[in-house]
Design an enzyme around this catalytic site. Structure first.
Site, short mmCIF file in Angstrom:
data_model
loop_
_atom_site.label_atom_id
_atom_site.label_comp_id
_atom_site.label_asym_id
_atom_site.label_seq_id
_atom_site.Cartn_x
_atom_site.Cartn_y
_atom_site.Cartn_z
N GLY A 34 -15.68 -11.35 38.13
CA GLY A 34 -16.36 -10.90 39.35
C GLY A 34 -16.24 -11.92 40.46
N PHE A 44 -13.62 -13.25 41.95
CA PHE A 44 -12.62 -13.00 42.99
C PHE A 44 -13.21 -12.18 44.13
CE2 PHE A 44 -9.17 -10.50 44.94
CZ PHE A 44 -8.47 -11.55 45.49
N CYS A 70 11.52 9.21 34.05
CA CYS A 70 12.99 9.15 34.07
C CYS A 70 13.58 9.91 32.87
CB CYS A 70 13.48 7.71 34.06
SG CYS A 70 12.98 6.79 35.53
N HIS A 117 6.46 5.05 35.75
CA HIS A 117 7.74 4.34 35.82
C HIS A 117 7.52 2.85 36.10
CE1 HIS A 117 11.83 3.24 36.77
NE2 HIS A 117 11.30 2.59 37.79
ZN LIG Z 1 11.40 5.32 34.72
#
Ligand SMILES: [Zn+2]
Length: 417
Positions: free
Chosen positions: A93, A95, A313, A339
């Site tokens: 906490g 930060f 993908c 991804h």
């Molecule tokens: Zn990917």
């Protein structure tokens, strides 16, 4: 915690280790995705686990505000609450005293926050931070530290460093008294700003407490300071931290920064960058980041990256489809987030394999050559200097690359194309 070093790079300070926590093993070096509010934006816990992630972050300050410790206690902790079966790390906490500085005030007792919801004042002391993190139940918990922006100068930096040492002692006492040291591991955070002398004092003080500290983080960096200073401070810290403790660089997420930090001896890193940039339509690839909002992708019927095993993908979702939906459908944020998390994981797994087979320098050189591969591109000068300091010469055998000055974070200019 069980921490075993499995291999060391013969050239740099990089190493591969296995960190076994209450929720299973995590291979290091690793990148930890950030699930601030007990949810990784765009993915369910089950999806994050199915991507192979074994350690992620929750945010103590935010979980204390909502749902609050009463609900976390009733749920049996944050693992149960978010249905996450693997390892969890919580920040302290602290930060938020930088990011929410207009709502906070630091005293020796702790940080006084004003709730953005109710306006109520809340005191986050080292003991209170430990209490909240015990309710959350993360496998790794962080000390409350007195954090100043890396751009702060003057006596405040020294004051914050010494206070962080004192607060570490209070965290150790509160954590030891909890009887949870077998399941929850307290990490110390090295502070001292951009001042080599202060960092050195902080390192000495915190390493002295090693018997109570299963791991160390380097804090107070990655806040807009010059990269040339960033890597030198990081290198100073990793050189002095104990070999038999995991080392965590906080707030590091760009691919080039991660590889430099690993070469300097870092084992763990976290950053919101890969998931945040995904929601803005930027996909990370080994050929550099690509901005899916650009019209050039409207007729590109290939996945983000042909060789990527991520569900986006692998299912052949095309760049053209992503371009079509990227700014207005949550599906796109979900697809690119998956991804990008897998990209970070592949980058780290590739580094681990290379260290195990003692070909890490070649892995780093090849990564930089492909990632910064355009005809007009070059390597950021600080990466060349940082890697040279541990025996990797990026320009060796690759004279075609110009060294570029400045920060040279590739995604920044790619994003503007
Ligand atoms: Zn990917």
């Amino acid at each position: 915690m069980q921490f075993e070093i499995l291999a060391k790079c013969g050239t740099t300070r990089a190493r591969v280790s296995r960190m076994t926590l209450a929720h299973g093993p995590t291979m290091l070096p690793t990148f930890m995705p950030v699930a601030t509010q007990a949810a990784l934006k765009g993915l369910t816990s089950h999806q994050v686990e199915s991507l192979g992630i074994t350690l992620m972050l929750n945010n103590t300050y935010h979980l204390n505000l909502r749902p609050g410790t009463a609900i976390l206690d009733a749920a049996g902790g944050a693992h149960e609450f978010q249905n996450w079966r693997r390892n969890l790390l919580t920040d302290s906490g602290g930060f938020q005293m930088v990011s929410l500085s207009s709502f906070s005030q630091v005293t020796e007792e702790g940080v006084l926050f004003t709730s953005p919801f109710s306006g109520e004042p809340t005191m986050l002391s080292p003991e209170e931070s430990m209490r909240i993190q015990h309710s959350i139940g993360a496998d790794i918990i962080m000390q409350l530290d007195d954090v100043v922006s890396s751009l702060t100068t003057g006596p405040r930096v020294e004051e914050a460093m010494w206070r962080s040492v004192r607060w570490l002692d209070r965290c150790i006492a509160a954590h030891d008294a909890s009887g949870r040291t077998d399941r929850q591991n307290l990490f110390a955070i090295i502070q001292g700003g951009l001042d080599e002398r202060l960092r050195s004092i902080c390192l000495d003080e915190m390493v002295k407490r090693k018997d109570s500290i299963p791991g160390y983080a380097v804090g107070g960096l990655s806040g807009g300071e010059e990269k040339d200073i960033f890597w030198k401070i990081m290198s100073q810290c990793t050189a002095k931290l104990p070999e038999d403790r995991p080392r965590y660089s906080m707030g590091i997420g760009f691919a080039e920064d991660l590889l430099v930090c690993i070469a300097l001896g870092i084992d763990m890193a976290d950053c919101v960058f890969p998931t945040r940039t995904a929601r803005f339509g930027v996909a990370l690839t080994f050929s550099g980041p690509i901005n899916l909002r650009l019209k050039k992708h409207s007729t590109s019927f290939t996945p983000i990256e042909e060789t990527c095993p991520c569900p986006t993908c692998a299912s052949q979702m095309s760049r053209a489809q992503l371009y079509h939906i990227v700014s207005h459908e949550t599906t796109a944020a979900h697809a690119v987030t998956q991804h990008n998390i897998v990209f970070q994981a592949r980058l780290m797994a590739g580094a681990r394999d290379a260290i195990m087979e003692d070909r890490f320098p070649a892995y780093v050189r090849r990564f930089f050559s492909t990632y910064f591969g355009g005809p007009d591109d070059g390597y950021p000068k600080w990466t060349v200097d940082a890697l040279r300091s541990v025996g990797i010469d990026l320009l060796e055998g690759d004279p075609g690359h110009k060294v570029i000055l400045g920060n040279g974070a590739k995604w920044e200019y790619s994003d503007r194309l």
